[in-house]
Motif scaffolding. Structure first.
Motif, PDB file in Angstrom:
ATOM      1  N   LEU A  20       0.829  -1.206   0.000  1.00  0.00           N
ATOM      2  CA  LEU A  20       0.000   0.000   0.000  1.00  0.00           C
ATOM      3  C   LEU A  20       0.862   1.255   0.000  1.00  0.00           C
ATOM      4  O   LEU A  20       0.534   2.247  -0.668  1.00  0.00           O
ATOM      5  CB  LEU A  20      -0.930  -0.010   1.207  1.00  0.00           C
ATOM      6  CG  LEU A  20      -2.027  -1.081   1.213  1.00  0.00           C
ATOM      7  CD1 LEU A  20      -2.670  -1.181   2.586  1.00  0.00           C
ATOM      8  CD2 LEU A  20      -3.082  -0.771   0.150  1.00  0.00           C
ATOM      9  N   GLY A  25      -1.557  -1.746  -4.505  1.00  0.00           N
ATOM     10  CA  GLY A  25      -2.428  -2.575  -3.679  1.00  0.00           C
ATOM     11  C   GLY A  25      -3.419  -3.321  -4.535  1.00  0.00           C
ATOM     12  O   GLY A  25      -4.204  -2.692  -5.248  1.00  0.00           O
ATOM     13  N   VAL A  30      -6.757  -4.700  -0.483  1.00  0.00           N
ATOM     14  CA  VAL A  30      -7.834  -3.736  -0.258  1.00  0.00           C
ATOM     15  C   VAL A  30      -9.043  -4.357   0.446  1.00  0.00           C
ATOM     16  O   VAL A  30      -9.668  -3.725   1.305  1.00  0.00           O
ATOM     17  CB  VAL A  30      -8.259  -3.097  -1.597  1.00  0.00           C
ATOM     18  CG1 VAL A  30      -9.528  -2.270  -1.434  1.00  0.00           C
ATOM     19  CG2 VAL A  30      -7.136  -2.231  -2.146  1.00  0.00           C
ATOM     20  N   PHE A  33     -10.031  -3.994   4.187  1.00  0.00           N
ATOM     21  CA  PHE A  33     -10.509  -2.713   4.707  1.00  0.00           C
ATOM     22  C   PHE A  33     -12.010  -2.747   4.989  1.00  0.00           C
ATOM     23  O   PHE A  33     -12.498  -1.977   5.825  1.00  0.00           O
ATOM     24  CB  PHE A  33     -10.188  -1.582   3.733  1.00  0.00           C
ATOM     25  CG  PHE A  33      -8.755  -1.137   3.779  1.00  0.00           C
ATOM     26  CD1 PHE A  33      -8.112  -0.937   4.995  1.00  0.00           C
ATOM     27  CD2 PHE A  33      -8.050  -0.898   2.610  1.00  0.00           C
ATOM     28  CE1 PHE A  33      -6.784  -0.515   5.031  1.00  0.00           C
ATOM     29  CE2 PHE A  33      -6.732  -0.481   2.644  1.00  0.00           C
ATOM     30  CZ  PHE A  33      -6.093  -0.293   3.856  1.00  0.00           C
ATOM     31  N   ARG A 253      -4.556  -2.403 -10.089  1.00  0.00           N
ATOM     32  CA  ARG A 253      -5.510  -1.440  -9.528  1.00  0.00           C
ATOM     33  C   ARG A 253      -6.958  -1.798  -9.843  1.00  0.00           C
ATOM     34  O   ARG A 253      -7.853  -1.564  -9.030  1.00  0.00           O
ATOM     35  CB  ARG A 253      -5.223  -0.033 -10.069  1.00  0.00           C
ATOM     36  CG  ARG A 253      -3.954   0.582  -9.573  1.00  0.00           C
ATOM     37  CD  ARG A 253      -3.866   2.049 -10.020  1.00  0.00           C
ATOM     38  NE  ARG A 253      -2.542   2.570  -9.779  1.00  0.00           N
ATOM     39  CZ  ARG A 253      -2.109   3.011  -8.614  1.00  0.00           C
ATOM     40  NH1 ARG A 253      -2.933   2.990  -7.577  1.00  0.00           N
ATOM     41  NH2 ARG A 253      -0.885   3.466  -8.479  1.00  0.00           N
ATOM     42  N   ALA A 256      -8.598  -4.078  -7.416  1.00  0.00           N
ATOM     43  CA  ALA A 256      -8.707  -3.388  -6.134  1.00  0.00           C
ATOM     44  C   ALA A 256      -9.858  -2.391  -6.148  1.00  0.00           C
ATOM     45  O   ALA A 256     -10.595  -2.250  -5.166  1.00  0.00           O
ATOM     46  CB  ALA A 256      -7.394  -2.678  -5.810  1.00  0.00           C
ATOM     47  N   SER A 260     -13.346  -2.305  -3.854  1.00  0.00           N
ATOM     48  CA  SER A 260     -13.528  -1.218  -2.889  1.00  0.00           C
ATOM     49  C   SER A 260     -14.673  -0.274  -3.214  1.00  0.00           C
ATOM     50  O   SER A 260     -15.218   0.362  -2.310  1.00  0.00           O
ATOM     51  CB  SER A 260     -12.231  -0.405  -2.749  1.00  0.00           C
ATOM     52  OG  SER A 260     -11.853   0.157  -3.995  1.00  0.00           O
ATOM     53  N   GLN A 307      -7.369   5.982  -4.402  1.00  0.00           N
ATOM     54  CA  GLN A 307      -6.217   6.191  -3.535  1.00  0.00           C
ATOM     55  C   GLN A 307      -6.644   6.820  -2.207  1.00  0.00           C
ATOM     56  O   GLN A 307      -6.190   6.424  -1.134  1.00  0.00           O
ATOM     57  CB  GLN A 307      -5.191   7.086  -4.233  1.00  0.00           C
ATOM     58  CG  GLN A 307      -4.514   6.470  -5.444  1.00  0.00           C
ATOM     59  CD  GLN A 307      -3.543   5.377  -5.049  1.00  0.00           C
ATOM     60  OE1 GLN A 307      -3.868   4.199  -5.100  1.00  0.00           O
ATOM     61  NE2 GLN A 307      -2.355   5.762  -4.646  1.00  0.00           N
ATOM     62  N   LYS A 310      -8.310   4.202   0.041  1.00  0.00           N
ATOM     63  CA  LYS A 310      -7.350   3.292   0.672  1.00  0.00           C
ATOM     64  C   LYS A 310      -6.645   3.961   1.838  1.00  0.00           C
ATOM     65  O   LYS A 310      -6.534   3.388   2.934  1.00  0.00           O
ATOM     66  CB  LYS A 310      -6.313   2.825  -0.347  1.00  0.00           C
ATOM     67  CG  LYS A 310      -6.791   1.791  -1.335  1.00  0.00           C
ATOM     68  CD  LYS A 310      -5.645   1.251  -2.159  1.00  0.00           C
ATOM     69  CE  LYS A 310      -4.996   2.297  -3.027  1.00  0.00           C
ATOM     70  NZ  LYS A 310      -3.935   1.752  -3.883  1.00  0.00           N
ATOM     71  N   LEU A 314      -6.700   3.153   5.845  1.00  0.00           N
ATOM     72  CA  LEU A 314      -5.455   2.842   6.541  1.00  0.00           C
ATOM     73  C   LEU A 314      -5.265   3.752   7.749  1.00  0.00           C
ATOM     74  O   LEU A 314      -4.808   3.310   8.819  1.00  0.00           O
ATOM     75  CB  LEU A 314      -4.277   2.981   5.578  1.00  0.00           C
ATOM     76  CG  LEU A 314      -2.885   2.677   6.159  1.00  0.00           C
ATOM     77  CD1 LEU A 314      -2.799   1.225   6.597  1.00  0.00           C
ATOM     78  CD2 LEU A 314      -1.799   3.006   5.141  1.00  0.00           C
TER      79      LEU A 314
END
Length: 600
Positions: A20, A25, A30, A33, A253, A256, A260, A307, A310, A314
């Motif tokens: 990440l 990622g 991902v 999360f 990407r 991911a 997400s 981005q 993510k 985090l």
């Protein structure tokens, strides 16, 4: 809600963190999360419920909070997966966070019960999904009852009032006393969620276009913005094109993003090369964005906001930046000074944008894609250097930034076609100069003192040249600073910027972008004679001067706020720039300041 499906502690594997931190990622990095964000959402919801129990008459004409909570608990017993889906919706997080802010003093014109009552709407949505028989009051706001993942009912009365929601396990009705809406396609007052799907090479992206939920715009309640059939068709077409591009060019990407993203909240189309988009740490999986002009614009926006999502998730697990509320910093993608945590958010987002253009230019080697890559790789590296030199990163933060910075450094030597880098450098210097001119107030007294020293042939004070005591305003009164960069994009895309009506630009800017430097310089000087406080003309004048090391160029682009103070006091722009520039270090141009700036 039961905690059995979530661990008592959330851990992040070091390898996942390094992946990440590098700005990437995959799906495996991902997907976890969603579990951590579930815990965050439940804590937020619990805090909201606790606050509501301490407030008298918090639900106004609605049923008590306990009634809504009991229905939600019943629904969870009957259909836990459906309830998990409802509670995970981005708009539910926005509602909970906004309502907590209201309880803690944030003012809004509508009564508090209208916000608290969205809990009742969530409970009804869960009950419908679970197939329960129930009856519960819900708020009608902006003429709408929005039930997340279920649909929306519309009523003629736009003022906040109450409707009764009734369900028998098969049929849902909402009655506000003047109109009854039955959920189903046959009722003109009922609207199903707008779901869109894109597929490419066996990978699908499934999203809901939020157009009627009042918590769709990631800030707080706002009137619905219903999409027309033609608008929905355009979004489907754009999303299909963007998804094909991402799957083909961003194989890590794309999965991911599919893992997400849940919702897009469409906004009106903006001017070319000036799209708007936003995301929120309280709304994992949701993006607000303007209608794109083409699939590439949509693809890069999805990467950008992906981005942010993510990093926001985090940061719910790890502290990377210490709070430094009294300092602000320069970012090449923002017109306002940023706090350090905002700087990190922007860096991470634009690292993804830079990587997008780095890859995309190989498949579409048009000058515009090369320019975007050259510009953003310069801007992100400068900000990464500021963060790396900061004394306000935690141990995790230092490792995170250094990993990201190492990747950004690896891109700096990648070649771009001749003539692209100078254009990117010029637009970076232009933005930095306009930012300083707009964000750093210099008093008329200081301008008069500098002008007097200039006319007397005396040097400027050392403290003025090194500006250790300079300050920035948190919310500057400036317009868009990217006008000449937008013109440059039009030039690279079409070869003729003259036909582009770019707000905030002038005919002199068109001449500059076309390479008619002498003509542009003359026009900028004329503009400064008419208005000595024209920061746009002052920076434009600096861009017409040849030679990176020239003293006048250094002053106009490196210390434009001082030059602006001097021209306001009657100093000749070019002569004063020569005088000031000889006293400035050669590396003054576009160099971000690691220690940031104090707030004025």
């Amino acid at each position: 809600m039961s905690a059995e499906t979530a661990p008592s502690k959330h851990l992040i594997d070091p390898d996942r963190l390094r992946l990440l931190a590098g700005g990437g990622g995959d799906r495996q990095a991902v997907e976890p999360f969603w579990r951590t964000e579930r815990s965050w959402r439940l804590v937020l919801l619990r805090g909201l419920l606790d606050e509501c129990t301490s407030l008298p008459d918090v639900t106004g004409p609605l049923a008590p909070v306990d009634d809504a909570w009991k229905l939600l608990a019943r629904a969870y017993e009957a259909g836990p997966d459906a309830c998990e889906d409802v509670l995970a919706q981005p708009q539910v997080g926005i509602w909970a966070a906004f309502t907590l802010r209201r309880i803690h003093g944030f003012e809004h014109a509508d009564p508090l019960w209208a916000d608290v009552g969205y809990l009742h709407a969530v409970a009804v949505a869960c009950a419908v999904r679970a197939g329960l028989t129930f009856e519960l009051t819900v708020p009608v706001r902006y003429g709408t009852v929005g039930l997340p993942t279920v649909g929306a009912a519309t009523f003629p009365d736009g003022h906040p009032h109450v409707a009764v929601a009734r369900g028998d396990g098969r049929i849902l009705e909402l009655d506000d006393g003047a109109l009854t809406v039955r959920a189903g396609r046959d009722d003109p007052g009922w609207y199903e969620p707008v779901r869109v799907r894109a597929e490419a090479d066996g990978l699908s992206l499934d999203l809901t276009l939020l157009d009627r939920d009042i918590y769709r715009d990631l800030v707080g309640p706002a009137p619905p913005r219903p999409l027309s059939v033609s608008e929905i068709d355009r979004w489907r077409d754009m999303l299909t094109g963007a998804w094909r591009l991402l799957v083909a060019e961003q194989p890590e990407r794309a999965p991911a993003l599919a893992a997400s993203l849940r919702t897009l909240a469409p906004g009106p189309r903006q001017a070319p090369y000036r799209p708007t988009s936003a995301s929120s740490a309280e709304a994992f999986g949701g993006i607000f964005l303007s209608e794109p002009h083409d699939a590439t614009e949509l693809a890069v926006t999805l990467v950008h906001e992906g981005q942010h999502l993510k990093l926001g998730a985090l940061l719910h697990l790890l502290t990377l930046v210490e709070d430094v509320s009294e300092r602000r910093y320069y970012a090449g993608w923002r017109d306002d000074p940023r706090p350090l945590n905002g700087l990190l958010q922007g860096l991470y987002a634009f690292a993804g944008v830079t990587d997008f253009w780095r890859v995309h230019r190989e498949g579409a080697p048009a000058p515009l894609a090369q320019f975007e890559f050259a510009l953003w790789r310069r801007q992100v590296l400068g900000v990464a250097g500021v963060l790396a030199a900061s004394d306000h990163l935690t141990g995790h933060g230092r490792g995170f930034v250094e990993t990201l910075r190492a990747r950004l450094l690896s891109w700096q030597s990648e070649p771009v076609p001749a003539g692209i880098d100078p254009r990117a450098e010029a637009m970076a210097l232009d933005h930095h100069a306009l930012w300083r001119a707009g964000c750093m107030p210099v008093s008329r007294q200081r301008g008069a003192e500098l002008t007097a020293a200039f006319r007397a042939g005396e040097p400027a004070p050392d403290t003025v040249v090194s500006d250790p005591d300079q300050a920035v305003v948190a919310q500057p009164r400036i317009g868009r600073l990217d006008g000449r960069a937008v013109l440059t994009r039009h030039w690279l895309a079409t070869g003729d910027p003259a036909g582009a009506a770019v707000t905030g630009t002038t005919a002199a800017d068109v001449d500059l972008v076309r390479g008619r430097t002498a003509r542009a310089r003359s026009a900028y000087l004329d503009a400064l004679r008419d208005d000595p406080a024209d920061a746009h003309g002052l920076a434009g004048l600096g861009l017409t001067l040849d030679g990176d090391a020239g003293p006048a160029r250094r002053a106009l682009l490196g210390r434009p706020e001082l030059m602006l103070a001097m021209t306001r006091s009657g100093a000749d722009p070019l002569a004063a720039a020569e005088w000031l520039g000889r006293q400035l270090p050669e590396d003054v141009l576009g160099t971000p300041r690691p220690e940031g700036w104090r707030l004025a």
